[in-house]
Design an enzyme around this catalytic site. Structure first.
Site, mmCIF file in Angstrom:
data_model
loop_
_atom_site.group_PDB
_atom_site.id
_atom_site.type_symbol
_atom_site.label_atom_id
_atom_site.label_comp_id
_atom_site.label_asym_id
_atom_site.label_seq_id
_atom_site.Cartn_x
_atom_site.Cartn_y
_atom_site.Cartn_z
ATOM 1 N N GLU A 128 0.855 -1.198 0.000
ATOM 2 C CA GLU A 128 0.000 0.000 0.000
ATOM 3 C C GLU A 128 0.880 1.233 0.000
ATOM 4 O O GLU A 128 2.043 1.160 0.422
ATOM 5 C CB GLU A 128 -0.893 -0.007 1.247
ATOM 6 C CG GLU A 128 -0.108 0.285 2.516
ATOM 7 C CD GLU A 128 -0.749 -0.252 3.790
ATOM 8 O OE1 GLU A 128 -0.990 -1.468 3.852
ATOM 9 O OE2 GLU A 128 -0.968 0.566 4.698
ATOM 10 N N ASP A 132 2.642 10.451 3.080
ATOM 11 C CA ASP A 132 3.584 11.400 3.668
ATOM 12 C C ASP A 132 2.823 12.414 4.512
ATOM 13 O O ASP A 132 2.533 13.525 4.076
ATOM 14 C CB ASP A 132 4.362 12.089 2.543
ATOM 15 C CG ASP A 132 5.665 12.676 3.044
ATOM 16 O OD1 ASP A 132 5.986 12.495 4.230
ATOM 17 O OD2 ASP A 132 6.354 13.308 2.228
ATOM 18 N N TYR A 238 -4.470 2.501 8.590
ATOM 19 C CA TYR A 238 -3.680 1.401 8.042
ATOM 20 C C TYR A 238 -3.172 0.425 9.090
ATOM 21 O O TYR A 238 -2.482 -0.520 8.777
ATOM 22 C CB TYR A 238 -2.510 1.920 7.210
ATOM 23 C CG TYR A 238 -1.623 2.952 7.898
ATOM 24 C CD1 TYR A 238 -0.886 2.613 9.033
ATOM 25 C CD2 TYR A 238 -1.516 4.246 7.407
ATOM 26 C CE1 TYR A 238 -0.084 3.541 9.665
ATOM 27 C CE2 TYR A 238 -0.707 5.188 8.027
ATOM 28 C CZ TYR A 238 0.007 4.825 9.167
ATOM 29 O OH TYR A 238 0.800 5.744 9.786
ATOM 30 N N LYS A 326 11.053 2.805 -0.372
ATOM 31 C CA LYS A 326 10.973 4.240 -0.665
ATOM 32 C C LYS A 326 11.150 4.508 -2.161
ATOM 33 O O LYS A 326 11.850 3.777 -2.859
ATOM 34 C CB LYS A 326 12.072 4.987 0.109
ATOM 35 C CG LYS A 326 12.022 4.790 1.617
ATOM 36 C CD LYS A 326 10.804 5.388 2.266
ATOM 37 C CE LYS A 326 10.956 6.867 2.548
ATOM 38 N NZ LYS A 326 11.792 7.176 3.705
ATOM 39 N N CYS A 431 39.068 26.226 14.403
ATOM 40 C CA CYS A 431 37.612 26.345 14.556
ATOM 41 C C CYS A 431 37.181 27.753 14.172
ATOM 42 O O CYS A 431 37.726 28.725 14.696
ATOM 43 C CB CYS A 431 37.237 26.053 16.005
ATOM 44 S SG CYS A 431 35.522 26.422 16.352
ATOM 45 N N CYS A 434 35.883 29.638 17.572
ATOM 46 C CA CYS A 434 36.692 30.007 18.740
ATOM 47 C C CYS A 434 38.185 30.000 18.438
ATOM 48 O O CYS A 434 38.991 30.224 19.335
ATOM 49 C CB CYS A 434 36.387 29.092 19.918
ATOM 50 S SG CYS A 434 37.014 27.423 19.704
HETATM 51 S S1 IVH Z 1 2.509 0.985 9.098
HETATM 52 C C1 IVH Z 1 4.170 -0.855 12.980
HETATM 53 N N1 IVH Z 1 1.554 1.929 6.861
HETATM 54 O O1 IVH Z 1 5.364 5.792 8.076
HETATM 55 C C2 IVH Z 1 4.136 -0.179 11.661
HETATM 56 N N2 IVH Z 1 2.923 3.358 8.179
HETATM 57 O O2 IVH Z 1 8.197 5.361 8.543
HETATM 58 C C3 IVH Z 1 3.238 0.967 11.633
HETATM 59 N N3 IVH Z 1 3.159 5.610 7.270
HETATM 60 O O3 IVH Z 1 5.237 6.168 11.535
HETATM 61 C C4 IVH Z 1 3.319 1.770 10.416
HETATM 62 N N4 IVH Z 1 1.908 5.311 5.492
HETATM 63 O O4 IVH Z 1 3.518 7.437 10.128
HETATM 64 C C5 IVH Z 1 2.305 2.176 7.927
HETATM 65 N N5 IVH Z 1 0.592 2.670 4.896
HETATM 66 C C6 IVH Z 1 1.336 2.899 5.960
HETATM 67 C C7 IVH Z 1 1.931 4.145 6.172
HETATM 68 C C8 IVH Z 1 2.729 4.337 7.293
HETATM 69 C C9 IVH Z 1 2.646 6.171 6.164
HETATM 70 C C10 IVH Z 1 4.062 6.272 8.212
HETATM 71 C C11 IVH Z 1 3.736 6.131 9.668
HETATM 72 C C12 IVH Z 1 4.975 5.572 10.316
HETATM 73 C C13 IVH Z 1 6.006 5.916 9.302
HETATM 74 C C14 IVH Z 1 7.179 4.978 9.387
#
Ligand code: IVH
Length: 748
Positions: A128, A132, A238, A326, A431, A434
């Site tokens: 999925e 962001d 999610y 990513k 530096c 300083c």
């Molecule tokens: S699952 C235990 N699913 O990404 C795992 N996170 O980098 C819980 N995020 O803190 C996260 N889309 O804020 C999950 N489809 C998605 C997401 C997602 C965005 C964010 C979330 C998390 C961060 C981690």
């Protein structure tokens, strides 16, 4: 307004007075918000003052109104930092990252290995979009929304319940849900809403946001929920936290269940039964990225079977059963206008690229990191070429890239556009703050200012670290105030923070006359400081800002030593051994160089042993050192850095002065004693219910120490079929031996 506005309040009936009071209260509150948070006054100062006087007169005449009179002593709208704290029953974790397809393949392989699955065994994942935005946890009890909390540091977030209630995607009530249900997901702002908001803000002269994620965060974290309501935020569910009963057996079903309960879930969520399907779906989402209407920065894969998720469990901050794949970084070219040097908390000189502003993935970038002097020169830390050996010079055309939250970096140089006058960059050896010598130690990529606390940049950065979120987190004392107070010579070291009230509290004059400070904010600051006089030991250690001693090390050291005095005594006791360790490191380096020149093998262990012997380390010192470096999560590099910091007389004195103002609280004993906590366990032979990795992780999660070999220190040997010499040895030593079933019974 229909109510009477003038005349003697006493001539009003109680009902009339209440109606007028409520109307005035609303008007004053709206005016406060418009003035203080939106920078857009809606009534004149004179009208405001008249309203306030009338309001006070009503309260004076009808004392029963006083308990509801929120505007009586208000000084503008409160700063947007006063949220209550919420402890998450189930921590809110982050995700590990994959950048290449191969990383995803590794992820799937390691899961199979952990679970003991073969390549033929089916293993499905959901895929999925990674939204962001910012994550939010919504707690429902008996179907009613009772709390909404931000992620915060993962264990403690901010209570934003009233704000969350204003988001249309978040239902107030749900039917047919488990009695306790924490729904987790992402709050985000669409591109359209973001553009419209910024347009509005610009017209009003308000804050313009850099990107939709900042806009979403800024909008959710408003102390007045009415502002949040005016910002069109959305929410995708999610995941989940605490549950009184499971939602389903599989991730995809759980998501469908959340949808049927009334939550928005992402329509691009798919179930994939092979790596190929996962990568295909990633490519498909990537192709749709520009037309989705909201920002995403990758794709999240999650093991579909929830019982497998349970077996896989978590590392310290990320689940083993999920990963974020990513999207590649965004790139742009621009001119490098200057290279500045920043001096950090530990004295590191960091080169920063000042750039002609350029938009990279929707964000204007004018600074980027250049890492260190080798990076500028086109070498890595081992001296090998990077960027084909091209160095970076002021005046060059450089390629910038940005990946998610990461600080932009300079990736490449276009030599064909290099001006003839461009000179190789010469990295400073003193530096810039300083003028102390900046020294680069052998094997270190970084050049450091040797000025210690006399270097203002180091002192300020240390102070900023001290008040930062994971450390003392003092409300009202952020980076800006630290700089101001340092410049005014009010705060030179952390201990000074705790004498501020004493020094300025009586008159408050000096502080309150400063720009940005009033009587109330000054008093609030002193209160916020007092609140932090009691501090958990782990936080205290972390807050000192000692090189290599991060948050996790703070916790580990606090658990191991329990008390500050125990840690300092141990460090003092271990000092001679620490110095011997350093001498051994140096002797080892010399031996390596000599061996290479002479074309022989280096005699490392003998060299070390001789160097340590030459130092004549007393036994107690050696024992204290061994205990320190044997502490979970503490290695020799960290131990040496800690030892150096505490052995430096000025630094030690400053820390002692700080500690004098504090009540340092020892850590709680590790969570719930288990039947195996503190025990040393060895696994041998074949395990049938789980893999070795899983067995080890579970034992460690229960507080046991897992070792590879049987010794007198072993408490339990878990022997599966085919156990060999270890079982024999355990029997000889009279160690308890269990089969796998016995072990599982023991740990429940
Ligand atoms: S699952 C235990 N699913 O990404 C795992 N996170 O980098 C819980 N995020 O803190 C996260 N889309 O804020 C999950 N489809 C998605 C997401 C997602 C965005 C964010 C979330 C998390 C961060 C981690």
């Amino acid at each position: 307004m229909t109510q009477k506005q003038d005349g003697d309040p006493k001539s009003l009936s109680a009902e009339e007075a209440k109606a007028e009071f409520l109307a005035l209260q609303e008007r004053l509150r709206a005016a406060d918000i418009a003035y203080h948070q939106e920078d857009a006054p809606v009534i004149s100062d004179a009208e405001y003052d008249a309203d306030k006087r009338r309001y006070a007169a009503l309260v004076a005449a009808f004392p029963e109104l006083e308990k509801d009179a929120t505007q009586l002593n208000s000084v503008g709208a409160p700063a947007a930092s006063g949220f209550g704290k919420v402890s998450h029953a189930v921590p809110m974790l982050s995700l590990g990252n994959a950048f290449e397809d191969e990383d995803v393949a590794d992820f799937a392989r390691s899961i199979r290995k952990y679970l003991g699955l073969s390549v033929q065994d089916p293993l499905a994942f959901t895929a999925e979009p990674k939204i962001d935005g910012l994550s939010l946890s919504l707690r429902y009890e008996d179907g009613v929304l009772v709390q909404a909390a931000t992620r915060g540091d993962g264990s403690v977030g901010e209570n934003v319940t009233e704000n969350a209630r204003t988001i249309a995607d978040i239902p107030e009530q749900i039917a047919g849900a488990p009695r306790i249900l924490e729904v987790r997901g992402e709050v985000y702002m669409s591109h359209d809403a973001f553009a419209a908001l910024n347009q509005r803000q610009q017209e009003r002269g308000g804050k313009v946001f850099a990107n939709p994620r900042n806009a979403a965060a800024g909008s959710l974290r408003q102390l007045d929920a009415e502002i949040t309501r005016s910002r069109p935020l959305q929410f995708f569910a999610y995941s989940w936290g605490e549950l009184s009963e499971p939602l389903a057996d599989a991730q995809i079903e759980a998501i469908n269940r959340l949808r049927s309960l009334g939550f928005s879930t992402n329509p691009l969520t798919r179930l994939c039964s092979s790596l190929e399907e996962m990568i295909d779906h990633y490519r498909s989402i990537e192709a749709q990225r520009a037309t989705l209407g909201y920002d995403i920065d990758g794709v999240v894969y999650k093991v579909n079977d929830l019982s497998l998720q349970g077996r896989l469990g978590f590392r310290s901050t990320t689940p083993r059963w999920a990963i974020a794949h990513k999207f590649p970084a965004e790139l742009a070219w621009t001119r490098l206008e200057a290279i500045d040097i920043q001096v950090g908390r530990t004295g590191a000189l960091s080169p920063v690229a000042r750039l002609a502003p350029v938009t990279v993935g929707g964000v204007v970038v004018s600074n980027a990191t250049l890492h260190n002097e080798d990076y500028i020169a086109g070498r890595d830390s081992k001296g090998a070429e990077i960027r084909g050996g091209k160095d970076i010079r002021v005046g060059d055309w450089v390629q910038i890239y940005r990946a998610g939250d990461v600080i932009p970096k300079v990736a490449d140089v276009d030599l064909s556009k290099r001006p003839e006058s461009a000179e190789p960059y010469s990295f400073p050896h003193v530096c810039p703050e300083c003028q102390s010598p900046a020294i680069r130690e052998e094997g270190d990529a970084v050049r450091r200012c040797s000025g210690g606390l006399i270097c203002p940049a180091q002192a300020i950065e240390k102070l900023k670290h001290f008040v930062s979120r994971g450390a003392f987190d003092i409300e009202g004392l952020g980076n800006k105030q630290v700089e101001q107070f340092y410049a005014d010579e009010w705060i030179r070291e952390p201990g000074d923070i705790f004498t501020l009230r004493e020094r300025f509290g009586s008159g408050l004059q000096q502080l309150k006359n400063r720009e940005g400070w009033g009587e109330k904010s000054a008093a609030n600051l002193f209160d916020a400081i007092d609140e932090k006089r009691t501090v958990p030991f782990a936080k205290f250690i972390f807050a000192l800002g000692i090189r290599h001693v991060g948050e996790v090390a703070g916790k580990d050291l606090a658990l191991h030593y329990g008390e500050w005095s125990a840690l300092t005594s141990a460090l003092d006791a271990a000092r001679a051994a620490a110095l011997a360790h350093r001498a051994a490191d140096e002797a080892e380096d010399a031996e390596r160089i000599a061996a290479e020149a002479e074309g022989r093998r280096a005699r490392i262990s003998e060299t070390r042993a001789a160097a340590i012997k030459a130092c004549g380390v007393p036994n107690e010192a050696q024992a204290a050192w061994d205990d320190l470096v044997g502490t979970d999560g503490v290695g020799p590099i960290l131990a040496l850095s800690l030892s150096d910091a505490l052995a430096n007389p000025e630094e030690r004195a400053a820390i002692d002065r700080l500690a004098d103002h504090l009540n340092i609280v020892p850590p709680d004993a590790p969570a719930a004693e288990s039947p195996v906590s503190g025990k040393t366990v060895v696994f041998t032979g074949t395990l049938e219910q789980m893999t070795r990795a899983e067995a080890k992780a579970r034992a460690e999660a229960l507080g046991a120490k897992v070792s590879g070999s049987v010794s007198k220190k072993t408490d339990i040997l878990v022997a599966g079929p085919g156990a060999g010499s270890k079982a024999t040895k355990a029997a000889e030593l009279g160690i308890k031996v269990l089969d796998e079933a016995g072990w599982l019974e023991l740990i429940g």
